[in-house]
Enzyme design. Structure first.
Site, PDB file in Angstrom:
ATOM      1  CG  ASP A 146       2.636  -0.595  -1.256  1.00 17.88           C
ATOM      2  OD1 ASP A 146       2.092  -0.873  -2.181  1.00 17.88           O
ATOM      3  OD2 ASP A 146       2.660  -0.692  -0.472  1.00 17.88           O
ATOM      4  CG  ASN A 193       0.609   2.639  -2.301  1.00 19.37           C
ATOM      5  OD1 ASN A 193       0.386   2.269  -0.871  1.00 19.37           O
ATOM      6  ND2 ASN A 193       2.306   2.724  -1.045  1.00 19.37           N
ATOM      7  CD  GLU A 238       6.103   0.188   4.949  1.00 14.17           C
ATOM      8  OE1 GLU A 238       6.117  -0.579   5.462  1.00 14.17           O
ATOM      9  OE2 GLU A 238       4.562  -0.026   3.542  1.00 14.17           O
TER      10      GLU A 238
END
Length: 591
Positions: free
Chosen positions: A476, A478, A329
């Site tokens: 990440d 998730n 991100e």
């Protein structure tokens, strides 16, 4: 230098020539006080630029390299004559009597090695380093392609106790060679009259040197000024001064990462390598109404502002002294304007992979004293699935359910792959992967397909480019520890009955056995209670996966305590810049 010096000396009247060591030193000082004329001239470019200060006005001339020198000198002379004419007209308009002396063209000549340069000489050859430009009675020292700052900016937000990392780019020089001096603005009660009478500028006080400066609490309320001199080896260019837009502001006090920094005061010693993975929360998501009012309503609005969070992120990253940093991100502008300048100052180089259709992506940084980047093998997972034949078997299985395939194809998830070489042991390589898988809580089936593509691609890259190199896979994901993705990586197999195959309902359900292209891998930081902590959710979503036969965990940097995480209810907060928590570990790389 002395060749240039002897050449310039020939241009001075006999009475100025040195007759003793003392007068020689004085003459050298006089030469150093000559105004510079900067010439930028590169082979292959049609134009050159000539920049100097004339009568208080900065002149920037763009001329053809193959133009005769005479035309440039005439242009400079005409410019002066025109300026004199304007001055006379201005006097007349104010009712003053201009002088009766008729306007005369100013003599403009260029000298090199004691001789006048011929008017017919082309610009590319005429403007040599060490030449002297004479404009009337004024002499300028020619500097050809001197070190020059092409970009120089201070950050908009400056907090006490947090590193200030200017954005700097230098041409014909090296940032590691440049000189930096920091000043703080003195209190407003400093008397300008007193400064003028003393002949000194008392409005600024020197407070530090070095490329990065950390202002103290005593600097709160004061602006900062940076004076930087571009250098490249023994060559120096014109100094540049930057003044901060705003004053230094108070910091937030204790941050969630301050105690963690106690474990990372020093860099990891070879053959250990410190690896970090961190979702830093993209600004494109932090500034949405959903984030402000639903996801993070407990977070003070100013603490969601990018400038504020960047102060915290840069201090946090710098304090870990990591050798490899994988970030998710990352806004494109943040990578270019903030992280790259900051981490470059701390000894790291980085690469960026934008996520298709988004303004954020993945960034991998590596310590340049320990690693060099050999190659990059980034992919977009859905494109690779359909275009690369190594995924044909997986594509056939996924295509059995068109709804699932369509959903996979909608995701622009990227995989960043960097092959690094160990500078301490040339020939030894490591493959560093970084990703951010599909976010939806019911998207376990999509993430499984994405992970299948990623692992197959990584296996192919290693076999083709770096046989035997260990894999360090950060991101990440998730995915919680009971997910299909975690099982695929840690056990190398996901059975067809795993719940994640039907995570989004019967229409997109898929039953297949998925095998990893790697033997079982290890989560280097184990399975923390959470790596993501927001108001409505907390769980472990981030991992650093390693191959235990190639690397062993030497140290895991403890995560912040639950009390630290919840001091301001949840994350992000005024003391923590993201909704995720960084994972950091020291890995012993088998020699």
């Amino acid at each position: 230098m002395f060749n240039h010096l002897s050449a310039v000396l020939r241009l001075f009247p006999r009475r100025l020539l040195p007759s003793s060591p003392r007068t020689f030193t004085q003459t050298c000082r006089l030469l150093r006080r000559m105004e510079p004329v900067t010439v930028r001239c590169l082979p292959g470019e049609p134009k050159l630029t000539i920049s100097f200060c004339l009568d208080g006005s900065n002149k920037h001339m763009l001329r053809d390299q193959d133009e005769a020198l005479a035309k440039v000198l005439a242009r400079i002379s005409n410019s002066i004559t025109k300026g004199q004419g304007k001055a006379k007209k201005s006097k007349k308009n104010r009712g003053q009597q201009p002088g009766e002396t008729p306007e005369q063209s100013t003599v403009v000549k260029l000298y090199y090695d004691g001789a006048e340069v011929a008017d017919t000489e082309l610009n590319s050859a005429a403007w040599q380093d060490g030449a002297v430009l004479q404009v009337g009675d004024v002499k300028y020292s020619v500097q050809r392609n001197p070190p020059t700052f092409t970009t120089a900016e201070l950050p908009a937000s400056i907090l006490a106790g947090f590193p200030v990392c200017p954005k700097l780019e230098v041409e014909f020089g090296n940032l590691q060679d440049c000189e930096f001096t920091w000043f703080k603005e003195n209190p407003a009660n400093t008397s300008p009259e007193a400064a003028e009478s003393s002949g000194q500028d008392d409005s600024w006080t020197e407070v530090g040197c070095g490329r990065v400066h950390v202002p103290s609490n005593q600097d709160i309320g004061c602006r900062l000024k940076l004076r930087c001199i571009p250098k490249g080896g023994k060559n120096s260019g014109l100094a540049k001064e930057l003044v901060s837009v705003g004053a230094v502001e108070a910091g937030p006090g204790m941050c969630t990462f301050d105690n963690r920094h106690a474990y990372t005061v020093k860099e990891a010693e070879w053959p250990a390598v410190r690896v970090m993975s961190y979702n830093i929360l993209a600004d494109v998501y932090a500034q949405t109404e959903l984030s402000k009012n639903v996801l993070y309503p407990y977070c003070a609005p100013y603490a969601l502002q990018l400038d504020y969070r960047q102060n915290l992120i840069k201090k946090e990253l710098a304090g870990y002294n990591a050798d490899i940093i994988c970030l998710q991100e990352v806004d494109k502008g943040v990578f270019t304007d903030s992280l790259t300048p900051a981490l470059d100052a701390f000894g790291l180089d980085g690469v960026f992979r934008i996520k298709e259709k988004q303004h954020e992506g993945l960034a991998t940084f590596y310590r340049r004293s320990k690693f060099q980047l050999l190659s990059r093998h980034d992919i977009v997972l859905n494109e690779a699935l359909t275009c690369d034949p190594i995924h044909s078997a997986l594509l056939e299985k996924v295509s059995a359910n068109s709804a699932l395939k369509d959903k996979v194809m909608l995701r622009s998830t990227a995989l960043q792959v960097s092959v690094l070489e160990d500078l301490n042991k040339p020939g030894r390589k490591v493959c560093v992967a970084n990703t951010h898988l599909y976010w939806h809580p019911k998207g376990g089936n999509v993430r499984l397909v994405q992970m299948g593509v990623a692992l197959q691609h990584l296996s192919h890259v290693i076999s083709e480019v770096a046989p035997g190199a260990p894999l360090v896979f950060c991101g990440d994901f998730n995915s919680s520890p009971d997910s299909g993705v975690f099982q695929l990586v840690s056990e190398a197999l996901v059975p067809q009955q795993h719940a994640d195959w039907s995570s989004s309902g019967p229409e997109e359900s898929c039953t297949m056995e998925l095998l990893s292209s790697f033997p079982p891998m290890l989560s280097a930081c184990s399975q923390p209670a959470y790596t993501n902590y927001v108001g409505g959710f907390h769980g472990c979503l981030d991992y650093i996966f390693i191959q235990p036969d190639s690397m062993q965990v030497e140290q895991v940097i403890p995560l912040p305590s639950h009390q630290e995480v919840t001091t301001y209810e949840a994350l992000p907060s005024v003391a923590h810049p993201s909704d995720h928590i960084a994972l950091i570990c020291d890995l012993r790389w088998n020699p």
